[in-house]
Motif scaffolding. Sequence first.
Motif, PDB file in Angstrom:
ATOM      1  N   SER A   1       0.877  -1.161   0.046  1.00  0.00           N
ATOM      2  CA  SER A   1      -0.016  -0.069   0.061  1.00  0.00           C
ATOM      3  C   SER A   1       0.781   1.223   0.128  1.00  0.00           C
ATOM      4  O   SER A   1       1.710   1.517   0.842  1.00  0.00           O
ATOM      5  CB  SER A   1      -0.754  -0.097   1.188  1.00  0.00           C
ATOM      6  N   THR A   2       0.729   1.971  -1.007  1.00  0.00           N
ATOM      7  CA  THR A   2       1.128   3.282  -0.995  1.00  0.00           C
ATOM      8  C   THR A   2       0.080   4.499  -1.055  1.00  0.00           C
ATOM      9  O   THR A   2       0.600   5.813  -1.077  1.00  0.00           O
ATOM     10  CB  THR A   2       2.119   3.615  -2.303  1.00  0.00           C
ATOM     11  N   ALA A   3      -1.260   4.070  -0.659  1.00  0.00           N
ATOM     12  CA  ALA A   3      -2.162   5.424  -0.556  1.00  0.00           C
ATOM     13  C   ALA A   3      -2.162   5.943   0.752  1.00  0.00           C
ATOM     14  O   ALA A   3      -1.818   5.548   1.957  1.00  0.00           O
ATOM     15  CB  ALA A   3      -3.639   4.338  -0.530  1.00  0.00           C
ATOM     16  N   GLY A   4      -2.562   7.141   0.428  1.00  0.00           N
ATOM     17  CA  GLY A   4      -2.583   8.141   1.794  1.00  0.00           C
ATOM     18  C   GLY A   4      -1.175   8.263   2.557  1.00  0.00           C
ATOM     19  O   GLY A   4      -1.376   8.410   3.984  1.00  0.00           O
ATOM     20  N   GLY A   5      -0.305   8.190   1.855  1.00  0.00           N
ATOM     21  CA  GLY A   5       1.168   8.420   2.335  1.00  0.00           C
ATOM     22  C   GLY A   5       1.788   7.188   3.233  1.00  0.00           C
ATOM     23  O   GLY A   5       2.845   7.092   3.685  1.00  0.00           O
TER      24      GLY A   5
END
Length: 309
Positions: A144-148
């Motif tokens: 996951s690289t979503a939302g920082g």
Amino acid sequence: AAQLAKNAEMDAYLSQLRSLLKEEPCVIKEKLAQLPPPPDTVPGIAPGGRSGEPLQIPSDVTPQSTPVTPQKAPVRPGSMAQLLEQSTVLVLARQPQGLSMGSGFFISRHHVLSNAHVVGNASQAFIINKATGGVLQATVRHRSTAGGQDFALLELSTDVAITPLEFAPGVERTQRVSAWGFPGAVTNDDPKFMALLQGNDSAVPEVVYTEGVVSVILERTPPLVVHTATVSQGNSGGPLVNEQGQVVGINTFIKLDDASYRQSSIAIEGSSITAYLREIGIGFSQAAATPAAAQAQDGKADGQKGVRP
């Protein structure tokens, strides 16, 4: 004269890198790709991506995968050093330009957590430390690289005889912490690491320990723990732990103040990691809050400063 010229080239290159460290991570990643190779790289190792990202290892290095056999539950290590040595791993993942190198840590006996930027788009990764008995192959089950976020979950086919790390109930300013991992600044000089690169899949580099204190917790999304334990390329994905060996964050990147040459080591806070693991349905262990910590959290709910959840 030749050496002085090389030194001047390296100084100029380092100056460019320091300027980049003032930028946001996404800008660093874009601009770093546009830089020419450094003038005097270590033979056989090409420079990695953004600040805090692991070094890149040539594609002709292929670790041998050692089968994992089911193990009985291990006896918990007697010291914090022993606990972190057997739960912190070197992570290698195939990239278009070769293998990337970083760190990771066991959150269960068959799950390892690392940074997403360590494994990139790879579907498989290799891990090794003294407790694994050799290079083990793992599947990149989720990232996951979503939302920082910058998380990658690696899954082994069966259990390994290690004691996983547990997560701390919180973290606070001035708390003593330590970083564990495989920083290139040290690991590149480890003869065992060089033997591993040359095909000896039983050669295990030494895990590196540095200590410091929490300087501040930045209220961002996700929250970031700024600390003084020294980290460098290769530490990405490794655990930041408190004095009990409990995880308070995952080391992800560094920043360097060009004026003072002071480095800030930055980890994503543990509460963001546990929220991610809950979201994807992965079990983990979390230490119970002490009465003092619970009282501090209650105080924070009343508008006072306290331990972060």
